[in-house]
Design an enzyme around this catalytic site. Sequence first.
Site, PDB file in Angstrom:
ATOM      1  N   CYS A  58       5.178  -0.984   4.384  1.00 25.77           N
ATOM      2  CA  CYS A  58       5.785  -0.457   5.411  1.00 25.77           C
ATOM      3  C   CYS A  58       5.590  -1.160   6.774  1.00 25.77           C
ATOM      4  CB  CYS A  58       5.726   1.175   5.432  1.00 25.77           C
ATOM      5  SG  CYS A  58       4.075   1.815   5.445  1.00 25.77           S
TER       6      CYS A  58
HETATM    7  N1  LIG Z   1       4.411   6.638   1.593  1.00 25.15           N
HETATM    8  C1  LIG Z   1       4.770   5.472   2.107  1.00 25.15           C
HETATM    9  O1  LIG Z   1       5.408   5.360   3.424  1.00 25.15           O
HETATM   10  C2  LIG Z   1       4.544   4.206   1.392  1.00 25.15           C
HETATM   11  C3  LIG Z   1       4.000   3.875   0.118  1.00 25.15           C
HETATM   12  N2  LIG Z   1       4.044   2.745  -0.451  1.00 25.15           N
HETATM   13  C4  LIG Z   1       3.247   2.626  -1.637  1.00 25.15           C
HETATM   14  O2  LIG Z   1       3.803   3.196  -2.722  1.00 25.15           O
HETATM   15  C5  LIG Z   1       2.917   3.779  -3.664  1.00 25.15           C
HETATM   16  C6  LIG Z   1       2.922   5.168  -3.831  1.00 25.15           C
HETATM   17  O3  LIG Z   1       2.770   5.933  -2.673  1.00 25.15           O
HETATM   18  P1  LIG Z   1       3.246   7.203  -2.177  1.00 25.15           P
HETATM   19  O4  LIG Z   1       4.400   7.660  -3.029  1.00 25.15           O
HETATM   20  O5  LIG Z   1       2.905   7.498  -0.689  1.00 25.15           O
HETATM   21  O6  LIG Z   1       1.897   8.134  -2.987  1.00 25.15           O
HETATM   22  P2  LIG Z   1       1.851   9.511  -3.684  1.00 25.15           P
HETATM   23  O7  LIG Z   1       0.260   9.747  -3.823  1.00 25.15           O
HETATM   24  O8  LIG Z   1       2.726  10.471  -2.671  1.00 25.15           O
HETATM   25  O9  LIG Z   1       2.539   9.252  -5.096  1.00 25.15           O
HETATM   26  C7  LIG Z   1       1.802   8.639  -5.998  1.00 25.15           C
HETATM   27  C8  LIG Z   1       2.173   9.383  -7.248  1.00 25.15           C
HETATM   28  O10 LIG Z   1       1.529   8.787  -8.566  1.00 25.15           O
HETATM   29  C9  LIG Z   1       0.984   9.711  -9.371  1.00 25.15           C
HETATM   30  N3  LIG Z   1      -0.013   9.151 -10.339  1.00 25.15           N
HETATM   31  C10 LIG Z   1      -1.305   8.742 -10.094  1.00 25.15           C
HETATM   32  N4  LIG Z   1      -2.036   8.268 -10.772  1.00 25.15           N
HETATM   33  C11 LIG Z   1      -0.925   8.017 -11.719  1.00 25.15           C
HETATM   34  C12 LIG Z   1      -1.132   7.536 -13.259  1.00 25.15           C
HETATM   35  N5  LIG Z   1      -2.144   6.876 -13.862  1.00 25.15           N
HETATM   36  N6  LIG Z   1       0.162   7.514 -13.986  1.00 25.15           N
HETATM   37  C13 LIG Z   1       1.281   7.891 -13.302  1.00 25.15           C
HETATM   38  N7  LIG Z   1       1.478   8.607 -12.182  1.00 25.15           N
HETATM   39  C14 LIG Z   1       0.150   8.713 -11.352  1.00 25.15           C
HETATM   40  C15 LIG Z   1       0.342  10.807  -8.324  1.00 25.15           C
HETATM   41  O11 LIG Z   1       0.188  11.937  -9.022  1.00 25.15           O
HETATM   42  P3  LIG Z   1      -0.928  12.965  -8.600  1.00 25.15           P
HETATM   43  O12 LIG Z   1      -0.604  13.312  -7.108  1.00 25.15           O
HETATM   44  O13 LIG Z   1      -0.963  13.938  -9.091  1.00 25.15           O
HETATM   45  O14 LIG Z   1      -2.327  12.243  -8.343  1.00 25.15           O
HETATM   46  C16 LIG Z   1       1.632  10.762  -7.333  1.00 25.15           C
HETATM   47  O15 LIG Z   1       2.581  11.721  -8.056  1.00 25.15           O
HETATM   48  C17 LIG Z   1       1.638   3.391  -3.280  1.00 25.15           C
HETATM   49  O16 LIG Z   1       0.962   2.212  -3.840  1.00 25.15           O
HETATM   50  C18 LIG Z   1       1.924   3.279  -1.606  1.00 25.15           C
HETATM   51  O17 LIG Z   1       0.803   2.302  -1.178  1.00 25.15           O
HETATM   52  C19 LIG Z   1       4.694   1.705   0.090  1.00 25.15           C
HETATM   53  C20 LIG Z   1       5.223   1.761   1.244  1.00 25.15           C
HETATM   54  C21 LIG Z   1       5.442   3.040   1.920  1.00 25.15           C
HETATM   55  C1  LIG Z   2      -0.199   6.462   7.505  1.00 26.06           C
HETATM   56  C2  LIG Z   2      -0.982   5.785   6.298  1.00 26.06           C
HETATM   57  O1  LIG Z   2      -2.006   5.982   5.644  1.00 26.06           O
HETATM   58  N1  LIG Z   2      -0.397   4.638   5.935  1.00 26.06           N
HETATM   59  C3  LIG Z   2      -0.703   3.638   4.979  1.00 26.06           C
HETATM   60  C4  LIG Z   2       0.370   2.768   4.675  1.00 26.06           C
HETATM   61  C5  LIG Z   2       1.434   3.229   3.996  1.00 26.06           C
HETATM   62  C6  LIG Z   2       1.567   2.645   2.617  1.00 26.06           C
HETATM   63  O2  LIG Z   2       1.383   3.489   1.663  1.00 26.06           O
HETATM   64  O3  LIG Z   2       2.002   1.428   2.692  1.00 26.06           O
HETATM   65  P1  LIG Z   2       2.032   0.580   1.645  1.00 26.06           P
HETATM   66  O4  LIG Z   2       3.331   0.148   1.956  1.00 26.06           O
HETATM   67  O5  LIG Z   2       1.097  -0.592   1.576  1.00 26.06           O
HETATM   68  O6  LIG Z   2       2.009   1.068   0.161  1.00 26.06           O
HETATM   69  C7  LIG Z   2      -1.790   3.083   5.080  1.00 26.06           C
HETATM   70  O7  LIG Z   2      -2.183   2.615   6.195  1.00 26.06           O
HETATM   71  O8  LIG Z   2      -2.512   2.566   4.031  1.00 26.06           O
END
Ligand SMILES: NC(=O)C1=CN([C@@H]2O[C@H](COP(=O)(O)OP(=O)(O)OC[C@H]3O[C@@H](n4cnc5c(N)ncnc54)[C@H](OP(=O)(O)O)[C@@H]3O)[C@@H](O)[C@H]2O)C=CC1
Ligand SMILES: CC(=O)N[C@@H](CCC(=O)OP(=O)(O)O)C(=O)O
EC number: 1.2.1.38
Length: 320
Positions: free
Chosen positions: A117
């Site tokens: 992001c």
């Molecule tokens: N949030 C954001 O703004 C952004 C996130 N991302 C990326 O997207 C990815 C997901 O992030 P986000 O959605 O925020 O994270 P979350 O923690 O909200 O979601 C991750 C999900 O994966 C599940 N999980 C954990 N281990 C496993 C496994 N072995 N098999 C299947 N499912 C599993 C978790 O379950 P449980 O919670 O029960 O462990 C949870 O539901 C990360 O890599 C993050 O860096 C990228 C850009 C922006």
């Molecule tokens: C507020 C906060 O914790 N933000 C996350 C970035 C968001 C995220 O998960 O970023 P990816 O796009 O790299 O997956 C962090 O700084 O690690």
Amino acid sequence: MTKPQIFIDGEAGTTGLQIRSRLAGRPDLDLLSIDPARRKDPVARSELLNAADVSILCLHDDAAREAARLTTNPAARLLDASTAHRVNPAWVFGFPELDADQPGRIRSARHVANPGCYSTGAISLLAPLTAAGLLPADFPVSIQGYSGYSGGGRALVEAHEQGQAHPMRGAFLGYALGLNHKHIPETMRYGGLTRTPIFTPNVGGWAQGMTVTIPLHLRELGTTPEALHGALQQHYAGQRYVRVVPMNENPETLDPQALNDTNDLELFVYPSADSGRVVLAARLDNLGKGAGGAAVQNLELMLGLGGHSGAARIERSESP
Ligand SMILES: NC(=O)C1=CN([C@@H]2O[C@H](COP(=O)(O)OP(=O)(O)OC[C@H]3O[C@@H](n4cnc5c(N)ncnc54)[C@H](OP(=O)(O)O)[C@@H]3O)[C@@H](O)[C@H]2O)C=CC1
Ligand SMILES: CC(=O)N[C@@H](CCC(=O)OP(=O)(O)O)C(=O)O
């Protein structure tokens, strides 16, 4: 005609739920779902990863790497939202606006890694300027990020919304002060920098939406705000999701939540009165162009689906 089958590995997480909302009701896609009781079971995941045409990985890095290992069917394609594969040369970088050839690379890729992001904001500002020679690759750049708490995933969302303890919970916190945030490698690679930038992210008490800023002293660069703005405008001309805001339309205050639930990215150049300094700024929804919206945009490219106007947005149910 058979519809492309899509599996979201991690569909119960913050990004997974966002992508489900953005794809809900699409008549042209078949969404495969995992038995919730087996959502972390490698056997159950492997069956779906190898059956789907495209699996979208909404997982933390280790689980995303595991998903890639579990996907042995050469016809099964992966779109990874995590950091795990962003600078892996075998994966195509999922920022379609990077250059004119990037949409074609994404279209034909088996493996696509979405940008992060913050890095979407930083790369969108840096890449056109380094490519145009207006910003030398080794220039000392600093980048600030301001994100809503959903950027921290489910644990931080629950901490804020259900009052649980979390080290990142608070009205406004600076973090990654070891200056080694996980987005730096992709920001350098795709932003065209050879000198490591100083990146200071901050997270606050609003749910979603972010800004990224890059201040620059222009005398050292020998350029003008107009030249920087012009290079950005030229680079993004005709893009559907990226808008370079005319300098005379710059808002006086920059609200990080203004683009929530869209896949839009706005870029700004704020000049000082003497034109000797600028702040470059990017505004996006961390769950939109920063994650879920970008994933839908890339999925459509990978599947050659062009005609779903606004499909990368979430429709708001309430009236505006
Ligand atoms: N949030 C954001 O703004 C952004 C996130 N991302 C990326 O997207 C990815 C997901 O992030 P986000 O959605 O925020 O994270 P979350 O923690 O909200 O979601 C991750 C999900 O994966 C599940 N999980 C954990 N281990 C496993 C496994 N072995 N098999 C299947 N499912 C599993 C978790 O379950 P449980 O919670 O029960 O462990 C949870 O539901 C990360 O890599 C993050 O860096 C990228 C850009 C922006
Ligand atoms: C507020 C906060 O914790 N933000 C996350 C970035 C968001 C995220 O998960 O970023 P990816 O796009 O790299 O997956 C962090 O700084 O690690």
